[in-house]
Design an enzyme around this catalytic site. Structure first.
Site, PDB file in Angstrom:
ATOM      1  N   GLU A   1      -2.005   5.251   2.612  1.00  0.00           N
ATOM      2  CA  GLU A   1      -1.980   3.813   2.284  1.00  0.00           C
ATOM      3  C   GLU A   1      -3.347   3.258   1.886  1.00  0.00           C
ATOM      4  O   GLU A   1      -3.447   2.424   0.980  1.00  0.00           O
ATOM      5  CB  GLU A   1      -1.409   3.019   3.466  1.00  0.00           C
ATOM      6  CG  GLU A   1       0.080   3.222   3.698  1.00  0.00           C
ATOM      7  CD  GLU A   1       0.436   4.487   4.472  1.00  0.00           C
ATOM      8  OE1 GLU A   1      -0.492   5.227   4.873  1.00  0.00           O
ATOM      9  OE2 GLU A   1       1.630   4.753   4.669  1.00  0.00           O
TER      10      GLU A   1
ATOM     11  N   GLU B   1      -0.350  -9.011  -0.897  1.00  0.00           N
ATOM     12  CA  GLU B   1      -0.935  -8.378   0.304  1.00  0.00           C
ATOM     13  C   GLU B   1      -2.140  -7.529  -0.099  1.00  0.00           C
ATOM     14  O   GLU B   1      -2.241  -6.335   0.198  1.00  0.00           O
ATOM     15  CB  GLU B   1       0.095  -7.556   1.089  1.00  0.00           C
ATOM     16  CG  GLU B   1      -0.359  -7.259   2.515  1.00  0.00           C
ATOM     17  CD  GLU B   1       0.706  -6.565   3.364  1.00  0.00           C
ATOM     18  OE1 GLU B   1       1.647  -7.238   3.827  1.00  0.00           O
ATOM     19  OE2 GLU B   1       0.598  -5.355   3.571  1.00  0.00           O
TER      20      GLU B   1
ATOM     21  N   HIS C   1       6.286   5.401  12.920  1.00  0.00           N
ATOM     22  CA  HIS C   1       6.685   6.155  11.729  1.00  0.00           C
ATOM     23  C   HIS C   1       5.533   6.689  10.901  1.00  0.00           C
ATOM     24  O   HIS C   1       5.739   7.487  10.000  1.00  0.00           O
ATOM     25  CB  HIS C   1       7.557   5.282  10.816  1.00  0.00           C
ATOM     26  CG  HIS C   1       6.754   4.244  10.091  1.00  0.00           C
ATOM     27  ND1 HIS C   1       6.457   3.022  10.632  1.00  0.00           N
ATOM     28  CD2 HIS C   1       6.155   4.263   8.878  1.00  0.00           C
ATOM     29  CE1 HIS C   1       5.727   2.330   9.782  1.00  0.00           C
ATOM     30  NE2 HIS C   1       5.520   3.049   8.716  1.00  0.00           N
TER      31      HIS C   1
ATOM     32  N   HIS D   1      13.065   5.525  12.829  1.00  0.00           N
ATOM     33  CA  HIS D   1      12.928   5.732  11.378  1.00  0.00           C
ATOM     34  C   HIS D   1      13.681   7.004  10.976  1.00  0.00           C
ATOM     35  O   HIS D   1      13.622   8.002  11.689  1.00  0.00           O
ATOM     36  CB  HIS D   1      11.434   5.857  11.063  1.00  0.00           C
ATOM     37  CG  HIS D   1      11.106   5.781   9.607  1.00  0.00           C
ATOM     38  ND1 HIS D   1      11.424   6.787   8.715  1.00  0.00           N
ATOM     39  CD2 HIS D   1      10.495   4.823   8.875  1.00  0.00           C
ATOM     40  CE1 HIS D   1      11.010   6.447   7.503  1.00  0.00           C
ATOM     41  NE2 HIS D   1      10.442   5.262   7.571  1.00  0.00           N
TER      42      HIS D   1
ATOM     43  N   ASP E   1       0.803  -1.231   0.000  1.00  0.00           N
ATOM     44  CA  ASP E   1       0.000   0.000   0.000  1.00  0.00           C
ATOM     45  C   ASP E   1       0.833   1.278   0.000  1.00  0.00           C
ATOM     46  O   ASP E   1       0.358   2.331   0.403  1.00  0.00           O
ATOM     47  CB  ASP E   1      -0.900   0.002   1.246  1.00  0.00           C
ATOM     48  CG  ASP E   1      -0.098  -0.180   2.531  1.00  0.00           C
ATOM     49  OD1 ASP E   1       1.121   0.050   2.510  1.00  0.00           O
ATOM     50  OD2 ASP E   1      -0.700  -0.558   3.555  1.00  0.00           O
TER      51      ASP E   1
ATOM     52  N   ARG F   1       2.615   8.449   8.851  1.00  0.00           N
ATOM     53  CA  ARG F   1       2.374   9.881   8.573  1.00  0.00           C
ATOM     54  C   ARG F   1       1.273  10.455   9.459  1.00  0.00           C
ATOM     55  O   ARG F   1       1.379  11.586   9.928  1.00  0.00           O
ATOM     56  CB  ARG F   1       1.988  10.048   7.095  1.00  0.00           C
ATOM     57  CG  ARG F   1       3.185  10.295   6.193  1.00  0.00           C
ATOM     58  CD  ARG F   1       2.731  10.450   4.749  1.00  0.00           C
ATOM     59  NE  ARG F   1       3.763  11.025   3.905  1.00  0.00           N
ATOM     60  CZ  ARG F   1       4.865  10.413   3.517  1.00  0.00           C
ATOM     61  NH1 ARG F   1       5.118   9.180   3.910  1.00  0.00           N
ATOM     62  NH2 ARG F   1       5.749  11.021   2.730  1.00  0.00           N
TER      63      ARG F   1
HETATM   64  C1  UD1 Z   1       6.812   4.797   3.706  1.00  0.00           C
HETATM   65  C2  UD1 Z   1       5.410   4.424   3.235  1.00  0.00           C
HETATM   66  C3  UD1 Z   1       4.636   3.760   4.371  1.00  0.00           C
HETATM   67  C4  UD1 Z   1       5.415   2.615   4.987  1.00  0.00           C
HETATM   68  C5  UD1 Z   1       6.810   3.105   5.378  1.00  0.00           C
HETATM   69  C6  UD1 Z   1       7.631   1.945   5.876  1.00  0.00           C
HETATM   70  C7  UD1 Z   1       4.335   5.852   1.598  1.00  0.00           C
HETATM   71  C8  UD1 Z   1       3.593   7.095   1.349  1.00  0.00           C
HETATM   72  N1  UD1 Z   1       4.695   5.607   2.845  1.00  0.00           N
HETATM   73  O1  UD1 Z   1       6.647   5.802   4.686  1.00  0.00           O
HETATM   74  O2  UD1 Z   1       3.399   3.270   3.873  1.00  0.00           O
HETATM   75  O3  UD1 Z   1       4.714   2.170   6.127  1.00  0.00           O
HETATM   76  O4  UD1 Z   1       7.451   3.666   4.237  1.00  0.00           O
HETATM   77  O5  UD1 Z   1       8.766   2.388   6.570  1.00  0.00           O
HETATM   78  O6  UD1 Z   1       4.596   5.121   0.665  1.00  0.00           O
HETATM   79  N2  UD1 Z   1      14.322   8.273   4.699  1.00  0.00           N
HETATM   80  C9  UD1 Z   1      15.707   8.191   4.651  1.00  0.00           C
HETATM   81  N3  UD1 Z   1      16.255   6.975   4.308  1.00  0.00           N
HETATM   82  C10 UD1 Z   1      15.511   5.884   4.023  1.00  0.00           C
HETATM   83  C11 UD1 Z   1      14.108   5.972   4.092  1.00  0.00           C
HETATM   84  C12 UD1 Z   1      13.532   7.183   4.415  1.00  0.00           C
HETATM   85  O7  UD1 Z   1      16.402   9.151   4.899  1.00  0.00           O
HETATM   86  O8  UD1 Z   1      16.086   4.820   3.722  1.00  0.00           O
HETATM   87  C13 UD1 Z   1      13.713   9.572   5.057  1.00  0.00           C
HETATM   88  C14 UD1 Z   1      13.776  10.577   3.886  1.00  0.00           C
HETATM   89  O9  UD1 Z   1      13.960  11.857   4.387  1.00  0.00           O
HETATM   90  C15 UD1 Z   1      12.372  10.449   3.290  1.00  0.00           C
HETATM   91  C16 UD1 Z   1      11.541  10.256   4.554  1.00  0.00           C
HETATM   92  O10 UD1 Z   1      12.342   9.407   5.391  1.00  0.00           O
HETATM   93  O11 UD1 Z   1      12.025  11.573   2.523  1.00  0.00           O
HETATM   94  C17 UD1 Z   1      10.177   9.665   4.381  1.00  0.00           C
HETATM   95  O12 UD1 Z   1      10.209   8.506   3.555  1.00  0.00           O
HETATM   96  P1  UD1 Z   1       8.864   8.064   2.762  1.00  0.00           P
HETATM   97  O13 UD1 Z   1       9.128   6.803   2.013  1.00  0.00           O
HETATM   98  O14 UD1 Z   1       8.323   9.197   1.994  1.00  0.00           O
HETATM   99  O15 UD1 Z   1       7.829   7.817   3.925  1.00  0.00           O
HETATM  100  P2  UD1 Z   1       7.822   6.771   5.108  1.00  0.00           P
HETATM  101  O16 UD1 Z   1       7.302   7.481   6.304  1.00  0.00           O
HETATM  102  O17 UD1 Z   1       9.116   6.068   5.193  1.00  0.00           O
HETATM  103  N1  UDP Z   2      12.172  -3.437  10.660  1.00  0.00           N
HETATM  104  C1  UDP Z   2      13.556  -3.599  10.543  1.00  0.00           C
HETATM  105  N2  UDP Z   2      14.383  -2.743  11.213  1.00  0.00           N
HETATM  106  C2  UDP Z   2      13.906  -1.732  11.982  1.00  0.00           C
HETATM  107  C3  UDP Z   2      12.498  -1.562  12.094  1.00  0.00           C
HETATM  108  C4  UDP Z   2      11.659  -2.426  11.403  1.00  0.00           C
HETATM  109  O1  UDP Z   2      14.013  -4.511   9.856  1.00  0.00           O
HETATM  110  O2  UDP Z   2      14.715  -0.993  12.560  1.00  0.00           O
HETATM  111  C5  UDP Z   2      11.281  -4.351   9.930  1.00  0.00           C
HETATM  112  C6  UDP Z   2      10.189  -5.002  10.738  1.00  0.00           C
HETATM  113  O3  UDP Z   2      10.629  -6.172  11.378  1.00  0.00           O
HETATM  114  C7  UDP Z   2       9.151  -5.285   9.663  1.00  0.00           C
HETATM  115  C8  UDP Z   2       9.299  -4.119   8.722  1.00  0.00           C
HETATM  116  O4  UDP Z   2      10.585  -3.567   8.983  1.00  0.00           O
HETATM  117  O5  UDP Z   2       9.461  -6.468   8.944  1.00  0.00           O
HETATM  118  C9  UDP Z   2       8.224  -3.116   8.956  1.00  0.00           C
HETATM  119  O6  UDP Z   2       8.536  -1.945   8.304  1.00  0.00           O
HETATM  120  P1  UDP Z   2       7.917  -0.550   8.723  1.00  0.00           P
HETATM  121  O7  UDP Z   2       7.478  -0.595  10.123  1.00  0.00           O
HETATM  122  O8  UDP Z   2       8.912   0.463   8.314  1.00  0.00           O
HETATM  123  O9  UDP Z   2       6.696  -0.403   7.724  1.00  0.00           O
HETATM  124  P2  UDP Z   2       5.180  -0.918   7.751  1.00  0.00           P
HETATM  125  O10 UDP Z   2       5.174  -2.391   7.951  1.00  0.00           O
HETATM  126  O11 UDP Z   2       4.449  -0.164   8.795  1.00  0.00           O
HETATM  127  O12 UDP Z   2       4.666  -0.518   6.398  1.00  0.00           O
END
Ligand code: UD1
Ligand code: UDP
Length: 392
Positions: free
Chosen positions: A141, A127, A217, A250, A105, A219
């Site tokens: 999502e 999923e 984490h 995160h 999602d 939004r």
């Molecule tokens: C995204 C997904 C969310 C999922 C989450 C898992 C969307 C809109 N959101 O949210 O559904 O639950 O991932 O973790 O698709 N960043 C880094 N390094 C990384 C990853 C992220 O620096 O490796 C920082 C960056 O500043 C980035 C921000 O985190 O712009 C947000 O990342 P983004 O993928 O937009 O949103 P998430 O909150 O991670």
């Molecule tokens: N996870 C990880 N390292 C971390 C935090 C989470 O490997 O420091 C794993 C966790 O075990 C799970 C997945 O990341 O498998 C979940 O990701 P996240 O919570 O970022 O996203 P969501 O599932 O909410 O979309």
């Protein structure tokens, strides 16, 4: 059943993913598809996440065939989506995919599905069918998975309830109940003799008899809800100096800045950078309980026999709540503190929640998805028996 026709032999599948959870849940599926003689599976990462994604791919030994490298600091949803659409369109113009697989999602999921649709490629949604029926939460999502469900031709629903949700939307063709591939992923990571690469974790687990794992984490939790959560966590840690709290934070600055501001400096509160998949899964296996707004953790913790306090107002994963191992706590200080105190101080409440259940899968989801793909493309005579039902 609506049979699809492969344009070639072997059948060419392109798996597209971009964030940490998609990678953890798609990696075992890619491995399974690559074991099938009649399927060739390539990987395109959007790199919506960069470091988090690379950590997972490294763990599973996956080298992407295509890397759109779209991540930017504090990226916007429209920015991610537009970079994915233009990058993936070019990949699909050159790579003759019969089927594009997307997961879950995220914005990667919806943007990749839309691009595949415009490129006239069949889409398989892994999923599928999770719903809160509230487009504002989780945002974006719920909207992303609604769009993806409408565009997909194959739907891999983890549970029978997810398939029923699709049926309510008149999505009835090529729906397979498979279990969630995250349960398959645990078989690659959890080991009784795991040595943590983060040495602080070895120390915490030996110094404290109980460890609570925390992640936040989402939004919709940014801002005041995150402030409430952090305030409750701080007070819980101060009131329970015998208990360690471990929070891999995160990297989103909108998360990490407020979290560090409120929670650093407590002796029993360990703030860490994101953990690699093996450290995270093994930490879950050894912890006391989990407090999280993560989707993946809501699925993993029950499988490992750990209670989960869900730091959200609603969940698209009600199966563990029904099974009694997860509790929806909301995002107010009082509710969160009370629920955690009950697990820390009331042994009966703890034991009642701490039993292993697998409402989300049995470790064979990837095999079922690969079998279903072969069946739909006429490469196998029978569909897989659905997860949750005993094979004849
Ligand atoms: C995204 C997904 C969310 C999922 C989450 C898992 C969307 C809109 N959101 O949210 O559904 O639950 O991932 O973790 O698709 N960043 C880094 N390094 C990384 C990853 C992220 O620096 O490796 C920082 C960056 O500043 C980035 C921000 O985190 O712009 C947000 O990342 P983004 O993928 O937009 O949103 P998430 O909150 O991670
Ligand atoms: N996870 C990880 N390292 C971390 C935090 C989470 O490997 O420091 C794993 C966790 O075990 C799970 C997945 O990341 O498998 C979940 O990701 P996240 O919570 O970022 O996203 P969501 O599932 O909410 O979309």
């Amino acid at each position: 059943m609506n049979k699809l026709i492969a344009g070639q032999t072997p059948l060419r599948v392109l798996a597209v993913f971009g964030t940490r959870p998609e990678a953890i849940k798609m990696a075992p599926l890619v491995k399974e598809l690559r074991r099938r003689e009649q399927i060739s599976c390539a990987v395109c990462v959007t790199a919506q996440h960069r470091e988090l994604l690379d950590l997972v791919n490294r763990h599973f030994g996956l080298t992407p065939d295509f890397d759109l490298n779209v991540m930017q600091q504090s990226q916007s949803l429209c920015g991610i989506a537009s970079r994915i659409i233009s990058g993936l369109a070019e990949v699909l113009a050159n790579y003759p995919a019969d089927l594009v697989l997307v997961h879950g999602d995220t914005t990667t999921t919806a943007a990749a599905a839309l691009t595949a649709f415009y490129s006239k490629k069949a889409i398989g949604h892994v999923e599928a069918g999770l719903r809160t029926y509230n487009k504002a939460s989780p945002f974006p999502e719920e909207g992303n998975r609604l769009v993806t469900g409408q565009l997909a031709s194959l739907h891999f629903a983890p549970t029978a309830s997810n398939a029923a949700a699709l049926a309510q939307e008149h999505i009835l063709d090529n729906v397979f109940v498979t279990g969630n591939t995250v349960i398959d992923a645990l078989a690659y990571t959890v080991r009784s003799d795991h040595r943590f690469s983060q040495s602080a974790l070895e120390r915490i687990l030996s110094d404290y008899s109980r460890t609570v794992v925390v992640t936040v984490h989402r939004r919709e939790n940014l801002g005041q809800p995150l402030q409430n959560i952090c305030a409750a966590l701080r007070d819980l840690a101060l009131a329970h100096p015998d208990t360690a709290f471990v929070y891999p934070v995160h990297p989103n600055p909108a998360v990490s800045e407020p979290v560090h501001a409120v929670l650093s400096g407590l002796p029993n509160f360990l703030l860490l950078p994101p953990l690699d998949t093996a450290d995270m899964h093994n930490l879950l296996a050894r912890c006391h309980f989990v407090m999280t707004d993560s989707g993946g953790l809501q699925e993993e913790a029950p499988a490992l026999g750990k209670p989960v306090l869900v730091l959200r107002r609603e969940t698209e994963r009600p199966e563990a709540v029904r099974a009694g191992t997860a509790r929806l706590c909301g995002v107010e200080y009082g509710e969160i503190a009370a629920a955690a105190r009950e697990l820390l101080e009331n042994e009966v409440s703890y034991t009642t929640m701490a039993h292993a259940v697998n409402p989300y899968g049995d470790g064979a989801a990837c095999r079922r998805i690969a079998d279903a793909i072969e069946y739909v493309y006429g490469l196998r005579d029978a569909p897989p028996a659905p997860f949750g039902e005993v094979s004849p």
